[in-house]
Design a protein around this motif. Sequence first.
Motif, PDB file in Angstrom:
ATOM      1  N   VAL A  37     -23.080  42.218  24.351  1.00 30.66           N
ATOM      2  CA  VAL A  37     -22.140  43.078  25.075  1.00 30.66           C
ATOM      3  C   VAL A  37     -21.827  44.326  24.257  1.00 30.66           C
ATOM      4  O   VAL A  37     -21.836  45.444  24.784  1.00 30.66           O
ATOM      5  N   GLU A  38     -21.556  44.158  22.973  1.00 32.43           N
ATOM      6  CA  GLU A  38     -21.243  45.314  22.142  1.00 32.43           C
ATOM      7  C   GLU A  38     -22.397  46.305  22.091  1.00 32.43           C
ATOM      8  O   GLU A  38     -22.185  47.511  22.139  1.00 32.43           O
ATOM      9  N   SER A  45     -16.926  49.510  25.555  1.00 31.40           N
ATOM     10  CA  SER A  45     -16.052  48.673  24.732  1.00 31.40           C
ATOM     11  C   SER A  45     -15.260  49.532  23.752  1.00 31.40           C
ATOM     12  O   SER A  45     -14.096  49.249  23.464  1.00 31.40           O
ATOM     13  N   MET A  48     -12.366  50.983  25.669  1.00 30.44           N
ATOM     14  CA  MET A  48     -11.304  49.994  25.878  1.00 30.44           C
ATOM     15  C   MET A  48     -10.439  49.866  24.628  1.00 30.44           C
ATOM     16  O   MET A  48      -9.209  49.769  24.717  1.00 30.44           O
ATOM     17  N   PHE A  49     -11.067  49.891  23.457  1.00 30.95           N
ATOM     18  CA  PHE A  49     -10.314  49.821  22.205  1.00 30.95           C
ATOM     19  C   PHE A  49      -9.417  51.050  22.057  1.00 30.95           C
ATOM     20  O   PHE A  49      -8.233  50.934  21.722  1.00 30.95           O
TER      21      PHE A  49
END
Length: 105
Positions: A37-38, A45, A48-49
């Motif tokens: 996923v990363e 991602s 989102m962070f």
Amino acid sequence: RIMTLSRRFLYRYLDFVRVTAGTTSLPPRWDKCVNYVENSLIYASGRMFVDKHFQEDKKLMMEELIDGIRWAFIDMLEKENTWMDRDTKDKAKQKAHEVLAKVGY
């Protein structure tokens, strides 16, 4: 990508990394999933962070810090660097000015 192949290939890969890196086991499935996923959604991602943890007031502080580091580097080039010729120093200074400070993006 190897981690997505069948067990037959995974065990051959494990044989390889056992010899080259000393690894004794394959990573657990959850670790493979997280890494997948990363690596697949790296910007999503990261976004989102940033959305969760980024503080706007810290951006200016970090940009000032980066600018200070840039000017310290340029100052070091001028005052302490004796092994570079003038043309190389000028190119290094130009490159230092062209580095983008991406804080919170």
